[in-house]
Every structure is written in structure tokens, then in C-alpha cells.
Motif scaffolding. Structure first.
Motif, PDB file in Angstrom:
ATOM      1  N   GLY A  88       0.743  -9.633   7.629  1.00  0.00           N
ATOM      2  CA  GLY A  88       0.487  -8.196   7.605  1.00  0.00           C
ATOM      3  C   GLY A  88      -0.188  -7.834   6.289  1.00  0.00           C
ATOM      4  N   SER A  89      -0.862  -6.687   6.266  1.00  0.00           N
ATOM      5  CA  SER A  89      -1.476  -6.294   4.984  1.00  0.00           C
ATOM      6  C   SER A  89      -0.402  -5.867   3.998  1.00  0.00           C
ATOM      7  CB  SER A  89      -2.565  -5.240   5.163  1.00  0.00           C
ATOM      8  OG  SER A  89      -2.130  -4.173   5.936  1.00  0.00           O
ATOM      9  N   ASP A  90       0.809  -5.562   4.480  1.00  0.00           N
ATOM     10  CA  ASP A  90       1.914  -5.290   3.549  1.00  0.00           C
ATOM     11  C   ASP A  90       2.146  -6.476   2.609  1.00  0.00           C
ATOM     12  OD1 ASP A  90       2.432  -2.748   4.456  1.00  0.00           O
ATOM     13  OD2 ASP A  90       4.233  -3.272   5.586  1.00  0.00           O
ATOM     14  N   LEU A  93      -0.605  -6.435  -0.011  1.00  0.00           N
ATOM     15  CA  LEU A  93      -0.351  -5.407  -1.042  1.00  0.00           C
ATOM     16  C   LEU A  93       0.687  -5.923  -2.040  1.00  0.00           C
ATOM     17  CD1 LEU A  93      -0.214  -2.326   1.346  1.00  0.00           C
ATOM     18  CD2 LEU A  93      -1.825  -2.576  -0.553  1.00  0.00           C
ATOM     19  N   CYS A 154      -6.403   4.472  -0.112  1.00  0.00           N
ATOM     20  CA  CYS A 154      -6.175   4.213   1.306  1.00  0.00           C
ATOM     21  C   CYS A 154      -7.313   4.909   2.064  1.00  0.00           C
ATOM     22  CB  CYS A 154      -4.815   4.788   1.701  1.00  0.00           C
ATOM     23  SG  CYS A 154      -4.348   4.451   3.385  1.00  0.00           S
ATOM     24  N   ASP A 183      -7.561   0.089   0.869  1.00  0.00           N
ATOM     25  CA  ASP A 183      -6.682  -0.277   1.982  1.00  0.00           C
ATOM     26  C   ASP A 183      -7.266   0.316   3.262  1.00  0.00           C
ATOM     27  OD1 ASP A 183      -4.668  -0.503   3.863  1.00  0.00           O
ATOM     28  OD2 ASP A 183      -3.066   0.200   2.536  1.00  0.00           O
ATOM     29  N   ALA A 185      -6.560  -0.160   6.497  1.00  0.00           N
ATOM     30  CA  ALA A 185      -5.739  -0.427   7.686  1.00  0.00           C
ATOM     31  C   ALA A 185      -6.276   0.298   8.927  1.00  0.00           C
ATOM     32  CB  ALA A 185      -4.289  -0.023   7.419  1.00  0.00           C
ATOM     33  N   TYR A 186      -6.852   1.486   8.725  1.00  0.00           N
ATOM     34  CA  TYR A 186      -7.255   2.333   9.864  1.00  0.00           C
ATOM     35  C   TYR A 186      -8.762   2.449  10.025  1.00  0.00           C
ATOM     36  CZ  TYR A 186      -2.355   3.541   9.562  1.00  0.00           C
ATOM     37  OH  TYR A 186      -0.990   3.460   9.527  1.00  0.00           O
ATOM     38  N   THR A 209      -6.016  -4.956   8.607  1.00  0.00           N
ATOM     39  CA  THR A 209      -4.841  -5.400   9.367  1.00  0.00           C
ATOM     40  C   THR A 209      -5.193  -5.544  10.844  1.00  0.00           C
ATOM     41  OG1 THR A 209      -2.583  -4.869  10.009  1.00  0.00           O
ATOM     42  CG2 THR A 209      -4.037  -2.996   9.685  1.00  0.00           C
ATOM     43  N   LYS A 212      -3.294  -2.333  13.921  1.00  0.00           N
ATOM     44  CA  LYS A 212      -3.672  -1.012  14.439  1.00  0.00           C
ATOM     45  C   LYS A 212      -4.756  -1.160  15.514  1.00  0.00           C
ATOM     46  CE  LYS A 212      -0.939   0.377  11.129  1.00  0.00           C
ATOM     47  NZ  LYS A 212       0.398   0.892  11.378  1.00  0.00           N
ATOM     48  N   ARG A 220       1.993  -9.550  12.858  1.00  0.00           N
ATOM     49  CA  ARG A 220       1.992  -9.553  11.394  1.00  0.00           C
ATOM     50  C   ARG A 220       0.827 -10.345  10.810  1.00  0.00           C
ATOM     51  NH1 ARG A 220       2.782  -6.123  10.481  1.00  0.00           N
ATOM     52  NH2 ARG A 220       3.592  -6.254   8.378  1.00  0.00           N
ATOM     53  N   ILE A 221      -0.368  -9.804  10.898  1.00  0.00           N
ATOM     54  CA  ILE A 221      -1.535 -10.466  10.299  1.00  0.00           C
ATOM     55  C   ILE A 221      -2.388  -9.435   9.571  1.00  0.00           C
ATOM     56  CG2 ILE A 221      -3.756 -11.556  10.792  1.00  0.00           C
ATOM     57  CD1 ILE A 221      -1.980 -13.663  11.217  1.00  0.00           C
TER      58      ILE A 221
HETATM   59  C1  LIG Z   1      -2.151   2.458   4.930  1.00  0.00           C
HETATM   60  C2  LIG Z   1      -1.458   1.258   5.446  1.00  0.00           C
HETATM   61  N1  LIG Z   1      -1.676   0.085   4.868  1.00  0.00           N
HETATM   62  C3  LIG Z   1      -1.064  -1.030   5.299  1.00  0.00           C
HETATM   63  C4  LIG Z   1      -0.181  -0.985   6.348  1.00  0.00           C
HETATM   64  C5  LIG Z   1       0.553  -2.248   6.725  1.00  0.00           C
HETATM   65  O1  LIG Z   1       0.069  -2.833   7.858  1.00  0.00           O
HETATM   66  P1  LIG Z   1       0.568  -4.255   8.325  1.00  0.00           P
HETATM   67  O2  LIG Z   1       1.192  -4.047   9.651  1.00  0.00           O
HETATM   68  O3  LIG Z   1      -0.690  -5.087   8.378  1.00  0.00           O
HETATM   69  O4  LIG Z   1       1.514  -4.816   7.306  1.00  0.00           O
HETATM   70  C6  LIG Z   1       0.080   0.210   6.998  1.00  0.00           C
HETATM   71  C7  LIG Z   1       1.037   0.268   8.124  1.00  0.00           C
HETATM   72  O5  LIG Z   1       1.379   1.253   8.661  1.00  0.00           O
HETATM   73  C8  LIG Z   1      -0.568   1.363   6.522  1.00  0.00           C
HETATM   74  O6  LIG Z   1      -0.330   2.557   7.090  1.00  0.00           O
END
Ligand SMILES: Cc1ncc(COP(=O)(O)O)c(C=O)c1O
Length: 351
Positions: A88-90, A93, A154, A183, A185-186, A209, A212, A220-221
Motif C-alpha cells: 500500500g502507499s501507506d 509514506l 496530497c 501523494d 492516491a486519487y 496506489t 482506489k 495492499r499495493i
Molecule cells: C491520500 C491518501 N494517500 C494514501 C492512502 C493509502 O492508500 P493505500 O491503500 O495504498 O495504503 C490513502 C488511503 O485512503 C489516501 O487517502
């Protein structure tokens, strides 16, 4: 207090965003609170995962996920050594904060934004510097001047859904004293992305990520795109086997079927337009969103009771109990049927 609580550092307990009971997985809820994709992943992804779910699971995964890095390199126009695969991108981070931030170092970002940044910086005992967004969520002044070892943007922002012009990100990258993390993600739900900056500036990391747009939150990638020397440093501190064999297979197959993802993105964008209009007709102020959620506000009015009333009617949306967002709900764009259920629940509440 149990013995374990006396050894866990209090900053973790205080800052983590996890609220037991707020992530119900059961199907009784219309779940519009964590920005998952309402549509399933590509049938090619499911077939690839099923084919890989065999005897080879006894083997460890490739620690650096080269099959996926090579496919991502092709798709996005990068070299393998400019890409890191994360749980996951978490996780990405987390690696960035651990690699770059020592106790007391400043980490800067416009606020309000993704709450995990606060958590990670707190665990690392860094100094959080919030630069407030104005009401229209345009990029605030003062980000570079705040002197972060790391600056996060973000893009599009959560929870506002607002984008930043790429030119503004380019200018920011050139002025920050440390690393700029964009970031994204979206970003597949938006019109423009910042990937080109990775090749223009030696201090930019762009995060993506599969959770989404690619409908793979359960796998989780995430991917980090950055100059090779930066990726090499992050690689040194990741867990050896940070992503599973099945996750690597799923994400690679997802990249092979970009058309499936794009078709789902188009459906979500159409529903987003409809949802924005319907919320506006119900006294909510909604900024045009470039993500798969909208931020619906009633300026000056706490929306916590609306959040609770929706929950009691089986519809989960996201309420943030912070002063800047008490008049707001973040609502994931679901299917049209889920949107109908949300609107019916809102109508049931009355004006
Ligand atoms: C802005 C942002 N970055 C990163 C993530 C983490 O995404 P991931 O599921 O890849 O860990 C999220 C998840 O909601 C997010 O909202």
C-alpha cells in the motif's frame, strides 16, 4: 493500565486514526467512508490471482517485485530502479518519514489533508508544520518557507478532492529545502498528474496506489516513483518481503488491463457529477472534486449529527472530528444505487 500499555509509547496511541468499530466490513452498510472503488477489479486480475494461488505459495515473493516494477516502468515511462513497490502507499509514506525525518525535524503540509501524515511524523517525533488551506483549498503560500525536510502535498487533496496546478507543484519542488512528496492516491480520477516532475527534479517522490482506481484495496499495493538514488535509500529500510506473491500478480495484471480501470473511473466521474448536483440541491456546498469522493459542507453547522443519523440508517460516510472539518462530511462516490441510498437517507432526515 495493563503492562503492555506501559511500554507502548503514548504518541502512537494518541495519534493513530484507527477507531474500533468504524471500519465495519459487513454488507449491511452502504460503505461510503474509506474511498474504496465500488466496482470489482478486472476479471483478468481475478483470474491471475486464482492461477497464482497454488503450490508456489510455499515460496517467498520476489523481495523487490521486479515483474511489477518492469510492467509499471513500461506503462508510466520509467526505469525499474526509479520505482519501489510498497504494501500500500501507506507503507511508502512510512518508509519516507523513517528515512528522512529525525526527532525534531520539520515536516510541512497544507492542512487539512490525509491524517496519516500526522501519525507518521508523530511516531518519528518529528515536528508537524500545518500550513492552513484557504476556504477554496488552493495551494497556500508559505510551504517552502516553512523549511520541511519533507513536504507533503496530497494531489488531489483528501478530504477536499481539489487538485493543484502541476506548474505550482513544479515551482514548489524547486523551492523546498528537502523532499517533496506528491501523494497521488486519487489522481486517476483527476485531469493531470505530477509524474513528469520526478524526471525534472531530484527531490520529488510521486506515490500511487492500486487501492482506489484499480479496485485493489484488499491487496495492499502502492508504487513510489522517484530518482534512482532516492529509491535506493528507501529500499534499504523496507521489510525484506514487504508485498505478497498474490499482490504482485494482482497489480501486474491490473496494469495489463488499464482499459478496465479507465472504464470504472469514467463511471465514477459521471456519478460524482450527479452526486455533486444532488448534494447542492440539499443545502450542501460542494467543491468540484477531482477524486472518487466529495466534501459536502454546511458552513457553520456541525455535521456530526448528520453523520450519526446516516449511520443509523445504514449509510457510512466520513466525519472528521477536527475544528476545520466539523461542518463537513467526506462521501465516497459509490455506484448509482449506493448514491440513491445515500440521497434517500438524507431525504429521510429532512431539511
Ligand atoms: C491520500 C491518501 N494517500 C494514501 C492512502 C493509502 O492508500 P493505500 O491503500 O495504498 O495504503 C490513502 C488511503 O485512503 C489516501 O487517502
Amino acid at each position: 493500565m495493563s503492562p503492555i500499555h506501559s511500554v507502548v509509547r503514548p504518541v502512537v496511541a494518541a495519534m493513530t486514526g484507527y477507531v474500533p468499530g468504524e471500519q465495519p466490513q459487513d454488507r449491511r452498510y452502504v460503505k461510503l467512508n474509506t474511498n474504496e472503488n465500488p466496482y470489482p477489479p478486472s476479471p483478468r486480475v481475478i483470474a491471475a490471482v486464482q492461477a497464482a494461488a497454488g503450490a508456489d505459495l510455499r515460496l517467498y515473493p520476489d523481495p523487490v517485485a521486479n515483474v511489477l516494477r518492469d510492467r509499471a516502468a513500461q506503462v508510466y515511462g520509467f526505469e525499474r530502479d526509479e520505482i519501489l513497490v510498497g504494501n500500500g502507499s501507506d507503507e511508502l509514506l512510512n518508509l519516507i518519514v523513517r528515512a528522512c525525518v529525525a526527532p525534531g525535524d520539520r515536516v510541512v503540509y497544507p492542512y487539512p489533508t490525509y491524517s496519516l501524515y500526522d501519525t507518521l511524523v508523530g511516531i518519528q517525533e518529528g515536528t508537524v508544520v500545518h500550513v492552513p488551506y484557504p476556504d477554496d483549498f488552493t495551494l497556500p503560500h508559505g510551504l517552502a518557507e516553512a523549511g520541511g525536510r519533507v513536504t507533503f502535498v496530497c494531489h488531489p487533496n483528501s478530504p477536499s478532492g481539489t487538485p493543484v496546478p502541476i506548474e505550482a507543484l513544479r515551482a514548489l519542488a524547486r523551492r523546498v529545502p528537502g523532499v517533496l512528496v506528491v501523494d497521488e492516491a486519487y489522481v486517476d480520477f483527476a485531469d493531470a498528474n505530477a509524474l513528469a516532475l520526478v524526471h525534472e527534479c531530484d527531490n520529488v517522490v510521486v506515490l500511487r496506489t492500486f487501492s482506489k482506481s484499480f479496485s485493489l484495496a484488499g491487496m495492499r499495493i502502492g508504487l513510489a516513483f522517484a530518482p534512482a538514488p532516492l529509491i535506493a535509500e528507501l529500499m534499504k529500510i523496507k521489510d525484506s518481503y514487504n508485498v505478497t506473491r498474490l499482490s504482485i500478480v494482482a497489480a501486474t495484471a491490473a496494469l495489463d488491463d488499464g482499459a478496465w480501470m479507465q472504464a470504472n473511473v469514467e463511471k465514477i466521474r459521471r456519478t460524482r457529477t450527479r452526486l455533486t448536483g444532488e448534494l447542492a440541491a440539499r443545502r450542501f456546498a460542494v467543491l468540484p472534486s477531482h477524486a472518487n469522493f466529495v466534501l459536502a459542507r454546511r458552513p457553520g453547522e456541525s455535521l456530526e449529527p448528520v453523520y450519526a443519523a446516516l449511520k443509523s440508517r445504514g449509510v457510512l460516510v466520513r466525519y472528521f472530528a477536527v475544528p476545520q472539518l466539523r461542518d463537513a462530511l467526506r462521501i465516497t462516490v459509490g455506484t448509482d444505487a449506493e448514491t440513491d441510498a445515500l440521497l434517500a437517507a438524507l431525504d429521510d432526515l429532512g431539511p
